[in-house]
Design a protein around this motif. Structure first.
Motif, PDB file in Angstrom:
ATOM      1  N   ALA A 136       0.910  -1.104   0.006  1.00  0.00           N
ATOM      2  CA  ALA A 136      -0.109  -0.058   0.017  1.00  0.00           C
ATOM      3  C   ALA A 136       0.980   1.367  -0.040  1.00  0.00           C
ATOM      4  CB  ALA A 136      -1.025  -0.117   1.381  1.00  0.00           C
ATOM      5  N   VAL A 137       0.632   2.176   0.777  1.00  0.00           N
ATOM      6  CA  VAL A 137       1.396   3.338   0.923  1.00  0.00           C
ATOM      7  C   VAL A 137       2.598   3.402   1.712  1.00  0.00           C
ATOM      8  CG1 VAL A 137       0.983   5.969   1.234  1.00  0.00           C
ATOM      9  CG2 VAL A 137      -0.820   4.574   0.631  1.00  0.00           C
ATOM     10  N   PHE A 138       3.728   3.923   1.009  1.00  0.00           N
ATOM     11  CA  PHE A 138       4.881   3.811   2.160  1.00  0.00           C
ATOM     12  C   PHE A 138       4.879   4.501   3.147  1.00  0.00           C
ATOM     13  CE2 PHE A 138       5.821   7.476  -1.032  1.00  0.00           C
ATOM     14  CZ  PHE A 138       6.272   8.484   0.174  1.00  0.00           C
ATOM     15  N   ALA A 139       5.575   4.320   4.336  1.00  0.00           N
ATOM     16  CA  ALA A 139       5.436   5.124   5.552  1.00  0.00           C
ATOM     17  C   ALA A 139       6.983   5.354   5.838  1.00  0.00           C
ATOM     18  CB  ALA A 139       5.117   4.027   6.575  1.00  0.00           C
ATOM     19  N   SER A 140       7.041   6.723   6.358  1.00  0.00           N
ATOM     20  CA  SER A 140       8.284   7.238   6.700  1.00  0.00           C
ATOM     21  C   SER A 140       8.406   7.935   7.805  1.00  0.00           C
ATOM     22  CB  SER A 140       8.620   8.144   5.374  1.00  0.00           C
ATOM     23  OG  SER A 140       9.994   8.784   5.628  1.00  0.00           O
ATOM     24  N   THR A 141       8.684   9.175   7.999  1.00  0.00           N
ATOM     25  CA  THR A 141       8.500  10.196   9.019  1.00  0.00           C
ATOM     26  C   THR A 141       6.852  10.597   9.437  1.00  0.00           C
ATOM     27  OG1 THR A 141       8.838  12.171   8.004  1.00  0.00           O
ATOM     28  CG2 THR A 141      10.771  11.227   8.624  1.00  0.00           C
ATOM     29  N   PRO A 142       6.418  10.839  10.626  1.00  0.00           N
ATOM     30  CA  PRO A 142       5.223  11.572  10.610  1.00  0.00           C
ATOM     31  C   PRO A 142       4.796  12.589   9.788  1.00  0.00           C
ATOM     32  CG  PRO A 142       6.108  10.811  12.649  1.00  0.00           C
ATOM     33  CD  PRO A 142       7.308  10.995  11.747  1.00  0.00           C
ATOM     34  N   GLU A 143       5.786  13.758   9.612  1.00  0.00           N
ATOM     35  CA  GLU A 143       5.615  14.854   8.782  1.00  0.00           C
ATOM     36  C   GLU A 143       5.435  14.306   7.183  1.00  0.00           C
ATOM     37  OE1 GLU A 143       7.419  15.578  12.477  1.00  0.00           O
ATOM     38  OE2 GLU A 143       8.209  14.267  10.566  1.00  0.00           O
ATOM     39  N   ILE A 144       6.041  13.524   6.825  1.00  0.00           N
ATOM     40  CA  ILE A 144       6.293  13.085   5.453  1.00  0.00           C
ATOM     41  C   ILE A 144       4.713  12.277   5.239  1.00  0.00           C
ATOM     42  CG2 ILE A 144       6.958  11.553   3.733  1.00  0.00           C
ATOM     43  CD1 ILE A 144       9.863  12.397   4.629  1.00  0.00           C
ATOM     44  N   ASP A 145       4.389  11.216   6.158  1.00  0.00           N
ATOM     45  CA  ASP A 145       3.171  10.445   6.133  1.00  0.00           C
ATOM     46  C   ASP A 145       2.077  11.477   5.958  1.00  0.00           C
ATOM     47  OD1 ASP A 145       5.182   8.438   6.157  1.00  0.00           O
ATOM     48  OD2 ASP A 145       4.566   7.822   8.187  1.00  0.00           O
ATOM     49  N   ARG A 146       2.061  12.511   6.541  1.00  0.00           N
ATOM     50  CA  ARG A 146       0.722  13.293   6.516  1.00  0.00           C
ATOM     51  C   ARG A 146       0.576  13.872   5.368  1.00  0.00           C
ATOM     52  NH1 ARG A 146       1.903  14.575  11.881  1.00  0.00           N
ATOM     53  NH2 ARG A 146       3.471  16.354  11.394  1.00  0.00           N
ATOM     54  N   VAL A 147       1.582  14.309   4.682  1.00  0.00           N
ATOM     55  CA  VAL A 147       1.454  14.982   3.300  1.00  0.00           C
ATOM     56  C   VAL A 147       1.158  13.893   2.451  1.00  0.00           C
ATOM     57  CG1 VAL A 147       2.499  16.107   1.591  1.00  0.00           C
ATOM     58  CG2 VAL A 147       3.250  16.764   3.907  1.00  0.00           C
ATOM     59  N   VAL A 148       1.691  12.592   2.476  1.00  0.00           N
ATOM     60  CA  VAL A 148       1.399  11.743   1.355  1.00  0.00           C
ATOM     61  C   VAL A 148      -0.032  11.000   1.483  1.00  0.00           C
ATOM     62  CG1 VAL A 148       1.975   9.506   0.740  1.00  0.00           C
ATOM     63  CG2 VAL A 148       3.699  11.264   1.277  1.00  0.00           C
ATOM     64  N   ASP A 149      -0.474  11.102   2.918  1.00  0.00           N
ATOM     65  CA  ASP A 149      -1.798  10.421   3.144  1.00  0.00           C
ATOM     66  C   ASP A 149      -2.884  11.476   2.617  1.00  0.00           C
ATOM     67  OD1 ASP A 149      -3.572   8.469   4.559  1.00  0.00           O
ATOM     68  OD2 ASP A 149      -4.269  10.056   5.496  1.00  0.00           O
ATOM     69  N   HIS A 150      -2.632  12.793   2.637  1.00  0.00           N
ATOM     70  CA  HIS A 150      -3.448  13.758   2.161  1.00  0.00           C
ATOM     71  C   HIS A 150      -3.769  13.793   0.893  1.00  0.00           C
ATOM     72  CE1 HIS A 150      -5.409  17.447   1.530  1.00  0.00           C
ATOM     73  NE2 HIS A 150      -4.326  17.978   0.821  1.00  0.00           N
ATOM     74  N   LEU A 151      -2.575  13.421  -0.071  1.00  0.00           N
ATOM     75  CA  LEU A 151      -2.594  13.304  -1.363  1.00  0.00           C
ATOM     76  C   LEU A 151      -3.387  11.923  -1.607  1.00  0.00           C
ATOM     77  CD1 LEU A 151      -1.682  14.070  -4.471  1.00  0.00           C
ATOM     78  CD2 LEU A 151       0.288  12.445  -4.045  1.00  0.00           C
ATOM     79  N   TYR A 152      -2.971  10.895  -1.061  1.00  0.00           N
ATOM     80  CA  TYR A 152      -3.508   9.736  -1.369  1.00  0.00           C
ATOM     81  C   TYR A 152      -5.200   9.604  -0.983  1.00  0.00           C
ATOM     82  CZ  TYR A 152      -4.316   4.699  -1.042  1.00  0.00           C
ATOM     83  OH  TYR A 152      -5.024   3.274  -1.262  1.00  0.00           O
ATOM     84  N   ARG A 153      -5.622  10.163  -0.191  1.00  0.00           N
ATOM     85  CA  ARG A 153      -7.100  10.071   0.398  1.00  0.00           C
ATOM     86  C   ARG A 153      -8.006  11.262  -0.165  1.00  0.00           C
ATOM     87  NH1 ARG A 153      -7.295   5.585   3.520  1.00  0.00           N
ATOM     88  NH2 ARG A 153      -5.265   4.921   4.378  1.00  0.00           N
ATOM     89  N   ASP A 154      -7.434  12.404   0.328  1.00  0.00           N
ATOM     90  CA  ASP A 154      -8.079  13.837  -0.079  1.00  0.00           C
ATOM     91  C   ASP A 154      -8.225  14.140  -1.550  1.00  0.00           C
ATOM     92  OD1 ASP A 154      -8.816  13.366   2.820  1.00  0.00           O
ATOM     93  OD2 ASP A 154      -6.923  14.634   3.297  1.00  0.00           O
ATOM     94  N   VAL A 155      -7.105  14.025  -2.150  1.00  0.00           N
ATOM     95  CA  VAL A 155      -6.734  14.912  -3.226  1.00  0.00           C
ATOM     96  C   VAL A 155      -7.279  13.747  -4.465  1.00  0.00           C
ATOM     97  CG1 VAL A 155      -5.179  15.935  -4.979  1.00  0.00           C
ATOM     98  CG2 VAL A 155      -5.150  16.228  -2.488  1.00  0.00           C
ATOM     99  N   VAL A 156      -6.439  12.441  -4.554  1.00  0.00           N
ATOM    100  CA  VAL A 156      -6.677  11.877  -5.632  1.00  0.00           C
ATOM    101  C   VAL A 156      -7.461  10.631  -5.101  1.00  0.00           C
ATOM    102  CG1 VAL A 156      -4.382  12.439  -6.714  1.00  0.00           C
ATOM    103  CG2 VAL A 156      -4.411  10.511  -5.070  1.00  0.00           C
ATOM    104  N   GLY A 157      -8.127  10.532  -3.839  1.00  0.00           N
ATOM    105  CA  GLY A 157      -8.852   9.443  -3.530  1.00  0.00           C
ATOM    106  C   GLY A 157      -9.927   8.889  -4.233  1.00  0.00           C
ATOM    107  N   PRO A 158     -10.653   9.738  -4.814  1.00  0.00           N
ATOM    108  CA  PRO A 158     -11.731   9.427  -5.787  1.00  0.00           C
ATOM    109  C   PRO A 158     -11.389   8.702  -7.175  1.00  0.00           C
ATOM    110  CG  PRO A 158     -12.091  11.658  -4.881  1.00  0.00           C
ATOM    111  CD  PRO A 158     -10.781  11.030  -4.773  1.00  0.00           C
ATOM    112  N   TYR A 159     -10.226   8.743  -7.238  1.00  0.00           N
ATOM    113  CA  TYR A 159      -9.742   8.468  -8.712  1.00  0.00           C
ATOM    114  C   TYR A 159      -8.966   6.900  -8.537  1.00  0.00           C
ATOM    115  CZ  TYR A 159     -10.920  12.903  -9.926  1.00  0.00           C
ATOM    116  OH  TYR A 159     -11.771  14.063 -10.110  1.00  0.00           O
ATOM    117  N   TRP A 160      -9.005   6.540  -7.376  1.00  0.00           N
ATOM    118  CA  TRP A 160      -8.462   4.919  -7.256  1.00  0.00           C
ATOM    119  C   TRP A 160      -9.413   4.118  -7.718  1.00  0.00           C
ATOM    120  CZ3 TRP A 160      -3.677   4.008  -6.652  1.00  0.00           C
ATOM    121  CH2 TRP A 160      -2.890   5.155  -5.851  1.00  0.00           C
ATOM    122  N   PRO A 161      -8.903   3.233  -8.746  1.00  0.00           N
ATOM    123  CA  PRO A 161      -9.934   2.122  -8.967  1.00  0.00           C
ATOM    124  C   PRO A 161     -10.323   1.370  -7.965  1.00  0.00           C
ATOM    125  CG  PRO A 161      -7.843   2.202 -10.504  1.00  0.00           C
ATOM    126  CD  PRO A 161      -7.738   3.155  -9.459  1.00  0.00           C
TER     127      PRO A 161
END
Length: 250
Positions: A136-161
């Motif tokens: 699934a999504v990679f994990a790193s530092t909490p600060e990085i994970d927050r940005v990536v999770d926002h992109l994954y769920r909030d920005v492009v979330g509706p476009y995951w098949p």
């Protein structure tokens, strides 16, 4: 040629996929080779750019690597022991009872799974092994994970098949058609710069779907925040693997 209904989410950026997708741990392939009945032939199904196929070639005399995408096959890493073919997972063209190991990396959720299982039953030797995995999504530092999770769920979330939901659930509903084999835990780790991560995020199928819908790159909307969170130099990122393994009856 790809079969009708083939879900091609990656051909349009096959070169980027080959460049930025992470490598699987060598220990995974060493373990799979150990439990295979022989090291003659492996089939890497839905090979993409061939990351798994190249690793298998370190352990098997011959690797047949198939993908339904001709563009992916053209971008795949060459190796003298790998034969690349354009073929769907459900109709490989491989000889019956000729394969010691089948691997499917980050792809079985796109298949017609019952049809693929019939093909696996056909091509595997008695005692042959089928291994499928995803991350699934990679994990790193909490600060990085927050940005990536926002992109994954909030920005492009509706476009995951919708098929990707199987990964979100850790492949829990993937039940292989043979006798289960309990695997040890495996994970991928990479030292990445912010630019490496940005390149990888651009290979997401949801990123490509967002671009088609809106005409601009969603990764650009988080780029500055991600670079600030990343800082200078490399940071270790990690993906646990969801791995299912089973052996055909001997």
């Amino acid at each position: 040629m790809p079969e009708a209904g083939f879900k091609d989410h990656f051909s349009a950026h096959a070169d980027a996929y080959a460049r930025y997708r992470p490598d699987y741990p060598p220990a995974l392939f060493a373990w799979l080779a150990e439990i295979a009945p022989a090291r003659g032939r492996a089939w890497d199904c839905a090979t993409g750019s061939g990351q798994a196929a190249v690793a298998l070639a370190e352990h098997f005399t011959e690797v047949v690597a198939t993908d339904a995408s001709e563009k992916q096959v053209r971008s795949a890493f060459p190796h003298p022991r790998i034969t690349y073919r354009v073929a769907p997972a459900e109709d490989s063209g491989i000889e019956a009872a000729s394969v010691d190991l089948i691997t499917v990396a980050q792809a079985v959720h796109w298949f017609d799974i019952p049809a693929f299982y019939r093909e696996a039953e056909r091509v595997l030797k008695p005692g042959g092994v089928l291994a499928v995995w995803a991350y699934a999504v990679f994990a790193s530092t909490p600060e990085i994970d927050r940005v990536v999770d926002h992109l994954y769920r909030d920005v492009v979330g509706p476009y995951w098949p919708p098929d990707r939901g199987m990964i979100e659930r850790g492949y829990d509903e993937v039940v292989l058609p043979f006798e289960p084999v309990a695997p040890p835990p495996f994970a991928m780790e990479k030292p990445w710069t912010a630019n490496d991560a940005i390149g990888y995020l651009g290979t997401w199928s949801a990123t490509r779907g967002f671009i088609e819908a809106h005409g601009y790159d969603p990764v650009a909307t988080v780029r500055d925040e991600l670079v600030r969170a990343w800082g200078d130099g490399a940071v270790t990122v990690r993906w646990p693997l969801y791995l299912k393994v089973a052996r055909k009856a001997g």
